[in-house]
Design a protein around this motif. Structure first.
Motif, mmCIF file in Angstrom:
data_model
loop_
_atom_site.group_PDB
_atom_site.id
_atom_site.type_symbol
_atom_site.label_atom_id
_atom_site.label_comp_id
_atom_site.label_asym_id
_atom_site.label_seq_id
_atom_site.Cartn_x
_atom_site.Cartn_y
_atom_site.Cartn_z
ATOM 1 N N LYS A 223 0.712 -1.281 -0.075
ATOM 2 C CA LYS A 223 0.416 0.093 0.130
ATOM 3 C C LYS A 223 1.042 1.462 -0.183
ATOM 4 N N ASN B 211 -5.657 -0.365 10.263
ATOM 5 C CA ASN B 211 -4.157 -1.130 10.616
ATOM 6 C C ASN B 211 -4.260 -1.623 12.118
ATOM 7 N N GLY B 212 -4.380 -3.069 11.578
ATOM 8 C CA GLY B 212 -4.285 -3.890 12.498
ATOM 9 C C GLY B 212 -3.304 -4.045 13.654
ATOM 10 N N THR B 213 -2.082 -2.874 13.739
ATOM 11 C CA THR B 213 -1.169 -3.003 14.751
ATOM 12 C C THR B 213 -1.822 -2.332 15.978
ATOM 13 N N TYR C 93 2.030 -8.231 13.412
ATOM 14 C CA TYR C 93 1.571 -7.392 12.519
ATOM 15 C C TYR C 93 2.023 -6.483 12.140
ATOM 16 N N ALA C 94 3.038 -5.565 12.483
ATOM 17 C CA ALA C 94 3.270 -4.760 12.356
ATOM 18 C C ALA C 94 3.805 -4.222 11.131
ATOM 19 N N GLU C 95 4.416 -3.411 10.294
ATOM 20 C CA GLU C 95 5.636 -3.047 9.519
ATOM 21 C C GLU C 95 6.987 -3.142 9.395
ATOM 22 N N ASP D 274 2.395 2.442 11.202
ATOM 23 C CA ASP D 274 1.664 1.926 11.999
ATOM 24 C C ASP D 274 0.492 2.664 12.905
ATOM 25 N N LYS E 241 -3.668 3.578 3.007
ATOM 26 C CA LYS E 241 -5.055 2.533 2.570
ATOM 27 C C LYS E 241 -5.772 3.664 2.048
ATOM 28 N N GLY F 133 -7.049 -8.367 10.022
ATOM 29 C CA GLY F 133 -6.812 -6.721 9.282
ATOM 30 C C GLY F 133 -5.007 -7.190 8.987
HETATM 31 N N1 HSE Z 1 0.545 -3.582 9.330
HETATM 32 C C1 HSE Z 1 -0.020 -2.951 9.317
HETATM 33 C C2 HSE Z 1 -1.195 -3.350 10.146
HETATM 34 C C3 HSE Z 1 -0.363 -4.911 7.900
HETATM 35 O O1 HSE Z 1 -0.662 -3.727 11.322
HETATM 36 O O2 HSE Z 1 -2.278 -3.802 9.412
HETATM 37 C C4 HSE Z 1 -1.440 -4.749 6.982
HETATM 38 O O3 HSE Z 1 -1.332 -4.203 6.149
#
Ligand code: HSE
Length: 442
Positions: free
Chosen positions: A108, A162-164, A191-193, A199, A208, A306
């Motif tokens: 993204k 953002n899931g994080t 989860y994190a970038e 994040d 996004k 997510g």
């Molecule tokens: N780092 C992103 C999140 C991963 O936490 O949502 C999914 O795009």
């Protein structure tokens, strides 16, 4: 339709998501073939790390570091880019397009900044770029916007994207733990970038939202234009006060159209107070949800994981299946990638934050001595900001700084900002005031 017996896939980047993609293709080979008509075959994988055991069976798949070789391999019909980042990823996507390959990406950040170049190149070369995994992890929200909601004028879009950060907010609220401790746990869970500031500072959500705003409003906005605030400043006081005021705190990406044809749009990412009774308030952990309101369909909510290995792989492989159908039909361009035809994507002004009107939550930090609160209240009054409720946390036995937590009546944001500028300059106010917008429109 061609007489092909398989559709070949080349994967660049065998990290968390790439490994999930290999697993899904293997585990669900039978059902994928029942839907596609031919097997989807992972022909080769390229990655710099050839040593780490990812816990997935790679037998029968060529695995090396040769990305150019993967792109030019005649057995590869579709190239998946899962390396992330900008330069290498953009270069490999453009080379794959140039080689006549369809592309799947979850990137993204790259699309938010360089999407136009990539989509233009694909259109010109007659191939498709699919990117469902880039927004909402496993939730097919892009396909919904492009196709399911295509009949609607979109009135608003509110997303926990953002899931994080959603995991961090949920855990901080539940456990009272510190931000850094919870962030570390989110990173460990995958989860994190790569760079977690994307994040926690709201950048990932803004990437996004850039894509969603284009799809919802035909708005060719740039990522840098989106006002973006992250979650670092939040403390346990904020969660307690939000709860007492009847809200929960969520990092929302919000887009709204202003005017009959959305001549201007709201697009913003920031921590937001949402009423406890709303659906979005109850989206917890690393889950994402996107609420889309259309003029015909009314309110809708898409909800799901997510982030994470298998949910994101679900979206990537869903894209593979869609593009494999194009390979079999020797076609492309059935649906414009950003929903609107490229010539209909136009720059639209973003409504300035100063024009917003609504309730606000404020956390003042002030010396605990007589008269300070009165001073703040009169500055607010002079700027026509009404106070709806206030919570003052007890002092610790001295005249130290204490938080004062407040909910205002609806007001214009420009007026609130003027008041806060004065308040934050007062001698007895010892830290910048934290301001969180309330979103009622949910
Ligand atoms: N780092 C992103 C999140 C991963 O936490 O949502 C999914 O795009």
């Amino acid at each position: 339709m061609s007489e092909r017996r398989t559709v070949g896939v080349g994967l660049v980047g065998l990290g968390t998501i790439g490994t999930g993609v290999a697993k899904v293709i293997q585990q669900n080979a039978a059902v994928i073939e029942q839907r596609l008509g031919v097997p989807l075959r992972l022909v080769r994988i390229a990655d710099l790390d050839l040593e780490t055991d990812r816990g997935v069976d790679l037998s029968g798949i060529r695995f090396d570091s040769d990305t150019p070789g993967l792109i030019s391999d005649p057995e590869v019909d579709i190239v998946i880019e899962l390396v992330g980042g900008y330069d290498f990823a953009r270069d490999l996507i453009l080379k794959a397009i140039d080689a006549g390959k369809h592309v799947v990406t979850a990137n993204k950040a790259l699309l938010a900044l360089h999407g136009k170049q990539i989509f233009d190149a694909a259109l010109k070369r007659g191939v498709d770029v699919a990117f469902e995994a880039s927004v909402g992890g496993g939730i097919p929200i892009l396909r919904s916007l492009r196709e399911g909601f295509a009949a609607n004028r979109i009135l608003s879009l509110h997303g926990i994207m953002n899931g994080t950060t959603n995991y961090v907010l949920t855990e901080m609220e539940k456990t009272g733990e510190l931000f850094d401790v919870v962030l570390k746990r989110a990173q460990d869970l995958g989860y994190a970038e790569a760079d977690p500031t994307f994040d926690v500072d709201g950048i990932d959500a803004a990437h996004k939202l850039t894509l969603l705003a284009a799809m919802a409003y035909g708005a060719a906005i740039t990522f840098e234009e989106i006002p973006t605030e992250g979650i670092r400043a939040l403390t346990p006081f904020d969660f307690e006060a939000a709860d007492e005021f009847g809200y929960r705190i969520k990092l929302l990406g919000i887009a709204k159209g202003h005017g009959r044809d959305a001549e201007r749009i709201e697009a913003r990412v920031h921590p937001t107070l949402v009423s406890k009774g709303s659906l979005l308030a109850n989206v917890d952990g690393a889950m994402n949800a996107v609420a889309v309101t259309g003029d015909a369909v009314g309110r809708t909510l898409s909800y799901g994981a997510g982030a994470g290995e298998m949910p994101t792989a679900s979206a990537v492989v869903g894209d593979l299946i869609e593009l494999a159908r194009e390979v079999l039909r020797e076609s492309s361009g059935r649906v414009a990638p950003l929903s609107y035809l490229p010539e209909e994507l136009v720059p639209k002004p973003i409504v300035p934050l100063d024009e917003l009107y609504g309730r606000a939550y404020l956390r003042f930090t002030m010396l605990d001595r007589p008269g300070v609160f009165g001073h703040i209240a009169s500055v607010l009054g002079e700027n026509e900001i009404g106070i709806e409720s206030v919570i003052q946390k007890g002092r610790g036995g001295s005249f130290d700084s204490v938080p004062v937590l407040m909910q205002t009546y609806p007001s214009k944001e420009s007026a609130l900002r003027s008041a806060l500028e004065i308040i934050d300059g007062l001698e007895d106010v010892t830290a910048p005031t934290v301001h969180i917008r309330v979103e009622e429109d949910l």
